[in-house]
Design an enzyme around this catalytic site. Structure first.
Site, PDB file in Angstrom:
ATOM      1  N   SER A   1       0.844  -1.185   0.000  1.00  0.00           N
ATOM      2  CA  SER A   1       0.000   0.000   0.000  1.00  0.00           C
ATOM      3  C   SER A   1       0.891   1.252   0.000  1.00  0.00           C
ATOM      4  CB  SER A   1      -0.953  -0.036   1.195  1.00  0.00           C
ATOM      5  OG  SER A   1      -1.981   0.907   1.053  1.00  0.00           O
TER       6      SER A   1
ATOM      7  N   ASP B   1      -9.814  -3.643  -5.444  1.00  0.00           N
ATOM      8  CA  ASP B   1      -9.177  -2.847  -4.397  1.00  0.00           C
ATOM      9  C   ASP B   1      -9.851  -1.479  -4.296  1.00  0.00           C
ATOM     10  OD1 ASP B   1      -7.450  -1.487  -2.657  1.00  0.00           O
ATOM     11  OD2 ASP B   1      -5.702  -2.549  -3.419  1.00  0.00           O
TER      12      ASP B   1
ATOM     13  N   HIS C   1      -8.044  -4.863  -1.443  1.00  0.00           N
ATOM     14  CA  HIS C   1      -6.816  -4.372  -0.830  1.00  0.00           C
ATOM     15  C   HIS C   1      -6.170  -5.375   0.113  1.00  0.00           C
ATOM     16  CE1 HIS C   1      -4.164  -0.968  -0.258  1.00  0.00           C
ATOM     17  NE2 HIS C   1      -4.255  -1.070   1.048  1.00  0.00           N
TER      18      HIS C   1
END
Length: 722
Positions: free
Chosen positions: A574, A659, A694
């Site tokens: 991330s 995501d 995610h």
């Protein structure tokens, strides 16, 4: 863009061709090492898309990949997946072996430590072979009959992705509110179950913020938040009464500033329902509603002020307030009586601000106050007796560890439950008598397969960054590790949003340590390990300190001969994936290989596009590029914008089609541009999970497949295949 049948069949035919090529190569490649030249890598079409702001034009050749409804986009992602599978085919058996190894360390039939809340003991448990937990309770005592509130395995059937986003039980213990996500976009459908009859009620509310549910005292009114489907931010709080139509639900508050994130909950005392608006580390505001008056109006605790953050806990007829007011950068603790909160002149200091201690959190009990404090990068738990005012710190006895207050719903008890882990100690839960100081281990995560923590060594190191700042490093390795530069090392970091990466245990990580790797966490600026200033000096126009710290830690580890350039690997996800993109642009020569998970790499384009989920709320972290000073700074480090014609290390990039945090097209575009410009013959792979978001795959064991892929990628580059 509307789908049409012609394009759809073209997509299927193309995918079939890719799979045929892949299958034809399988036998040929079984005995070969991982080799990117075995099959031609996918080439994304170049479709120049100019973007001009501040008199500067950037041309994005892969902007077209943003359209997930375009069959050409899906075709490209499937080709990348087929290519990754083909290149990594020689490691397929090894991946399966790693998966079984990791799974074999997990006690399949397991359960959490029960927590008493009201008249019940609540816990979750796993059954053998189960991917998802069962949420259970027992009334009155642990010897009572078990009630299964939710069976995750049964609910997950038929779904490729499944997650329960928290639950809340009504005060009369009869109605369960819980959220379910089956797409991995973090849009939870709020459902209700009558725990007495087992009936699933007809009330159903879509697109809620998972876990942010609060019951009123009447056991029929519940408050929840709805997410905006463009920004994916929770911006509205509604009131719902069981049995009524959701169309008649009442909007009780709307956050109209898109830079604020919202939260919803109930105080530990259960007296108040609270709505929280937080401006990403810049300001906060609480609204309170008496839980016994669900149709009343929320009142503001203290109006928001730019630069003022505060957090509250209710206690008796007053509130404790953790605040940074009056330049208390590391926060201080104050108290204020109910009804007098809106005037800061009524606030009284309890714990003063300290330059070397960051006040991280608090837990309130009838006779005790427990503070979470960070000092020199480690968490300390401070216990204060509210009657005698005597205090002390709990001793943990390791050089690097992570300790935190666990869930403590009982206000009247003198027993604190806390969690503890370190790089060598599995996650543990303790019950601690705050009067006698007796500590009882309630549970330590079982690690099967002959694990002995004494076989491993952990150290706390300090690297000197280029500006003279000392950056902590937590490191672990198996005994016998040679500090002569001959052994491999995986370096991890995050470094954003003030999130502190504490030393934590991982059973899966043993698969690296047992094969000669060391694992190091670089506690770089951008987190809050060393206090609030550590965060402030790693964000906005100081963001590059995060990247420099990581690189300087790498050079330190090489200099001290924990590893060498041809054996050093890096990993981050991330915002940590942004870190990975930045360091390989700045110092590609330092790393043998890099794994970038769901990486936020197209910083400028994303932060300019307010239609992309979460963008506006991120401006206080990265800056708003509509202002030239931030645009220029962002552009100078944005991984996507700074890809050049040069050699890069071996790279595995992962993403998820659904995501909601970092959209799939960022890593996809990044890989496409790297393919077009890099001058080396190193491995460059993109794996896009077409069914998840995610957090990757759902399920207890499915995630190990992702970890096994990453570890096989790293280990294979070191010539380790078993």
């Amino acid at each position: 863009m509307k789908k049409n049948k012609t394009n759809y069949f073209k997509q299927i035919l193309t995918l079939g061709t890719v799979l045929t090529i892949t299958q034809a190569c399988q036998e040929m490649k079984k005995s070969l090492p991982m080799n990117p030249e075995v099959i031609k890598a996918p080439v994304a079409a170049i479709k120049p898309h100019p973007m001009t702001i501040h008199g500067d034009t950037r041309v994005d050749n892969y902007y077209w990949l943003k359209d997930r409804e375009n069959p050409e986009v899906i075709k490209y992602l499937n080709e990348e997946n087929a290519y990754t599978d083909t290149v990594m085919a020689p490691t397929k058996a090894f991946q399966e072996s790693l998966f079984n190894e990791m799974k074999g360390r997990v006690k399949e039939k397991d359960e959490s430590v029960p927590t008493k809340d009201g008249g019940y003991y609540y816990y979750s448990r796993f059954i053998e072979g189960g991917e998802y937990p069962l949420y259970c309770r027992k009334k009155g005592s642990l010897e009572a009959a078990e009630e299964i509130m939710l069976d995750g395995n049964a609910l997950a059937k038929g779904n490729s992705y499944f997650n329960i986003g928290g639950y809340e039980v009504s005060d009369n213990d009869e109605i369960l509110a819980y959220g379910v996500d089956t797409l991995s976009r973090r849009n939870y459908t709020l459902k209700f179950k009558n725990l007495k009859t087992g009936e699933i009620l007809k009330d159903e509310i879509k697109n809620t913020e998972g876990g942010s549910y609060a019951w009123a005292n009447d056991n029929k009114t519940i408050f929840y938040m709805v997410r905006d489907q463009q920004t994916l931010l929770a911006s509205k709080v509604y009131r719902h009464e069981l049995g009524s139509s959701t169309k008649s639900d009442v909007l009780v508050y709307e956050e109209k500033d898109p830079q604020f994130y919202m939260g919803l909950g109930r105080t530990k005392s259960k007296k108040y329902i609270i709505s929280i608006s937080d401006h990403n580390g810049v300001s906060s505001e609480y609204r309170l509603l008496d839980a016994s008056d669900p149709k009343g109006k929320f009142s503001v605790f203290l109006p928001r002020e730019h630069g003022h953050q505060y957090y509250i806990e209710h206690f008796g007829n007053k509130f404790f307030v953790r605040t940074n007011k009056d330049k208390a950068e590391n926060f201080k603790l104050m108290e204020v009586e109910e009804g007098k909160t809106s005037d800061k002149a009524n606030w009284k200091e309890v714990i003063p601000h300290r330059a070397d201690v960051y006040l991280d959190g608090m837990e309130v009990f009838r006779n005790h106050l427990v503070l979470q404090e960070r000092k020199e990068g480690l968490m300390h738990l401070r216990v204060i007796n509210e009657n005698t005012k005597k205090e002390y710190y709990i001793d943990f006895g390791e050089p690097a560890y992570d300790a935190s207050v666990a869930y403590n719903p009982d206000f009247e008890t003198n027993v604190l439950r806390f969690s503890y882990t370190s790089l060598t100690t599995p996650s543990s839960v303790f019950d601690y008598n705050m009067d006698s100081k007796d500590k009882k281990l309630m549970k330590e995560q079982a690690v099967l397969g002959g694990f002995d923590k004494n076989d491993y060594v952990t150290e706390r190191l300090y690297a000197t960054a280029r500006d003279g700042v000392k950056v902590p490093i937590s490191i672990v390795y198996k005994k016998g590790f040679k500090k002569d530069g001959s052994q491999p090392l995986l370096q991890y970091a995050y470094g954003s949003y003030g999130y502190s990466t504490d030393p934590y245990f991982s059973g899966a990580r043993l698969s690296l340590l047992n094969r000669g790797f060391a694992f190091a966490i670089a506690h770089i600026r951008g987190g809050q390990e060393m206090g609030r200033a550590w965060y402030e000096n790693g964000k906005m126009l100081k963001k590059k300190n995060t990247f420099y710290d990581f690189i300087d830690c790498s050079e330190y580890l090489i200099k001290e001969q924990y590893t060498s350039k041809d054996k050093l690997f890096a990993n981050g996800g991330s915002a940590g994936g942004l870190l990975m993109g930045a360091i390989i642009n700045m110092r590609p020569d330092l790393y043998k290989g890099v794994v970038a998970g769901v990486p936020f790499v197209d910083v400028v384009t994303t932060m300019l596009d307010e239609t992309i989920p979460l963008t506006t709320g991120e401006w206080e972290e990265w800056g708003n590029p509509k202002e030239k000073i931030y645009y220029d700074y962002m552009k100078s480090y944005s991984p996507y914008d700074n890809v050049e014609k040069k050699e890069y290390p071996n790279l595995l990039v992962t993403t998820g089609l659904h995501d909601s945090q970092v959209q799939y097209w960022e890593p996809a575009k990044w890989v496409a541009r790297l393919r077009a410009l890099k001058t080396d013959k190193n491995v460059l792979l993109l794996h896009c999970d077409m069914e998840s978001g995610h957090g990757g795959a759902s399920g207890r064991f499915k995630r190990f497949h992702d970890v096994a892929r990453e570890y096989a990628f790293i280990l294979n580059l070191m010539g380790i295949n078993q």
